[in-house]
Design a protein around this motif. Structure first.
Motif: not given
Length: 82
Positions: A41-56
């Motif tokens: 239930g997470v936006d795909r672009s947000h998931m990418g940022k999570i995986e890259r460590g770009e989002r808290n």
């Protein structure tokens, strides 16, 4: 006793390790980033940022991601050495 992150650089390194742990678990399950994002239930672009460590990543999203990966949140944190 484990260290406690205290600087911005420490937090950035922690997020990077957590993202790498999520990515590794996803790849082990052989699912795409898009599929994991949908299941969690997470936006795909947000998931990418999570995986890259770009989002808290919030604890709620860690719970959602772990559920989608059929693992415990603690498994992801241990894998990230947090």
């Amino acid at each position: 006793m484990q260290r406690v992150s205290s600087t911005t650089a420490d937090f950035a390194a922690d997020l990077s390790r957590l993202g790498a742990a999520i990515r590794a678990a996803r790849k082990e399950k052989e699912i795409s980033q898009e599929t994991l994002a949908y299941l969690a239930g997470v936006d795909r672009s947000h998931m990418g940022k999570i995986e890259r460590g770009e989002r808290n990543v919030t604890i709620l999203n860690v719970l959602r991601i772990a559920l989608a990966l059929h693992c415990l949140p603690s498994d992801l944190l241990q894998r990230a050495k947090l």
